[in-house]
Design an enzyme around this catalytic site. Structure first.
Site, PDB file in Angstrom:
ATOM      1  N   ASN A   8       7.877  -4.168   3.216  1.00  0.00           N
ATOM      2  CA  ASN A   8       6.444  -3.921   3.368  1.00  0.00           C
ATOM      3  C   ASN A   8       5.935  -4.242   4.771  1.00  0.00           C
ATOM      4  O   ASN A   8       5.217  -3.446   5.375  1.00  0.00           O
ATOM      5  CB  ASN A   8       5.674  -4.765   2.341  1.00  0.00           C
ATOM      6  CG  ASN A   8       4.173  -4.584   2.469  1.00  0.00           C
ATOM      7  OD1 ASN A   8       3.670  -3.469   2.509  1.00  0.00           O
ATOM      8  ND2 ASN A   8       3.457  -5.687   2.556  1.00  0.00           N
ATOM      9  N   HIS A  28       0.831  -1.201   0.000  1.00  0.00           N
ATOM     10  CA  HIS A  28       0.000   0.000   0.000  1.00  0.00           C
ATOM     11  C   HIS A  28       0.871   1.258   0.000  1.00  0.00           C
ATOM     12  O   HIS A  28       1.872   1.327   0.703  1.00  0.00           O
ATOM     13  CB  HIS A  28      -0.867   0.046   1.261  1.00  0.00           C
ATOM     14  CG  HIS A  28      -2.073  -0.826   1.215  1.00  0.00           C
ATOM     15  ND1 HIS A  28      -2.010  -2.192   1.344  1.00  0.00           N
ATOM     16  CD2 HIS A  28      -3.383  -0.514   1.073  1.00  0.00           C
ATOM     17  CE1 HIS A  28      -3.230  -2.688   1.287  1.00  0.00           C
ATOM     18  NE2 HIS A  28      -4.083  -1.700   1.115  1.00  0.00           N
TER      19      HIS A  28
END
Length: 289
Positions: free
Chosen positions: A158, A125
């Site tokens: 991440n 994201h």
């Protein structure tokens, strides 16, 4: 009985009148749309959306507007070049259930939810699920799972280092300052041809990721980070501090284009950590560690 013929000039005038009314409607409607769009962009991008320094095929992007964030989408890199969002304090932070990833019909190329499977990369994201959910609500949270908000990130980046930085922003910087502006995105190698085949399906794999955090006060403050893909995940956040000027040099983007030149020079030209209490949070473990 003969039908009365309408003079050619009268018919022409009627057509011109109709065209004029239609054109007026298009101009008014277009003006209202542009005004509303500009309003939304200003709300989500302090001092203007990022712009390219030099227009090239790799710098050209379209702005995709979502409920809580803007995306500067590149159909060449098949990536967001930047994502901009504003975070502020809320009384009772609450996020909904984690939604499913989904394709965004606005992108030129079809990037499906399963496009990264088996690649070794996470669906990373850029506008973060949790922060957008608690500040902008459930619909905005759903939109963070559109593939136009996603870029390939290695798991240790991440799930660890990047996640820790996102957590520090919403859990520490937002309560400390009340409001922060965030711009984040990928960093690609300098030469496009050196990386053109380095892809997950259609999506080009970045070499690193940047995040710029600004306190939009009368005298603004800023921190900027560039984090490479190859990290362990437990490194101190302040190891990756850079100036905004360096992010601009690495990305070809111009951030905060409406900022007065003298303010931009002071804000963007150096690394200044005073007032952030970064030393208190730089080594905090992440939520999932």
């Amino acid at each position: 009985m003969t039908r009365r013929r309408v003079p050619v000039r009268s018919r022409w005038r009627r057509q011109v009148r109709r065209f004029g009314i239609t054109a007026l409607f298009v101009v008014v409607a277009g003006g209202l749309w542009y005004s509303q769009e500009r309003d939304q962009r200003d709300r989500l991008a302090w001092m203007g959306v990022p712009e390219w320094q030099t227009l090239t095929p790799t710098s050209f992007h379209r702005v995709l507007r979502n409920d809580g964030f803007l995306v500067g989408w590149s159909d060449v890199r098949v990536n967001p070049l930047w994502v901009s969002y504003l975070l502020h304090e809320v009384d009772e932070p609450r996020a909904g259930q984690r939604p499913d990833f989904r394709q965004d019909w606005r992108t030129l190329w079809p990037i499906a939810a399963d496009s990264y499977f088996g690649s070794g990369y996470d669906r990373g994201h850029l506008a973060p699920n949790y922060a957008i959910a608690v500040v902008h609500g459930p619909e905005a949270q759903q939109q963070t799972f559109q593939m136009s908000n996603i870029s390939p990130q290695r798991p240790d980046l991440n799930r660890r280092l990047w996640q820790r930085l996102e957590e520090v922003v919403i859990d520490h910087f937002v309560p400390r300052f009340g409001v922060v502006q965030v711009i984040t995105g990928p960093v690609f190698p300098e030469r496009f041809l050196d990386n053109v085949t380095n892809r997950v399906g259609l999506v080009e794999i970045p070499a690193a990721f940047y995040k710029i955090i600004v306190v939009p006060a009368e005298t603004p403050m800023a921190l900027a980070f560039i984090m490479p893909q190859e990290v362990r995940g437990d490194e101190p956040l302040d190891d990756y501090l850079v100036s905004i000027d360096e992010v601009e040099a690495r990305t070809g983007l111009d951030f905060f284009p409406r900022l007065p030149e003298e303010v931009a020079e002071a804000l963007e030209g150096s690394v200044a950590t005073e007032g952030w209490a970064l030393e208190e949070v730089a080594r905090l473990p992440g939520r999932f560690q």
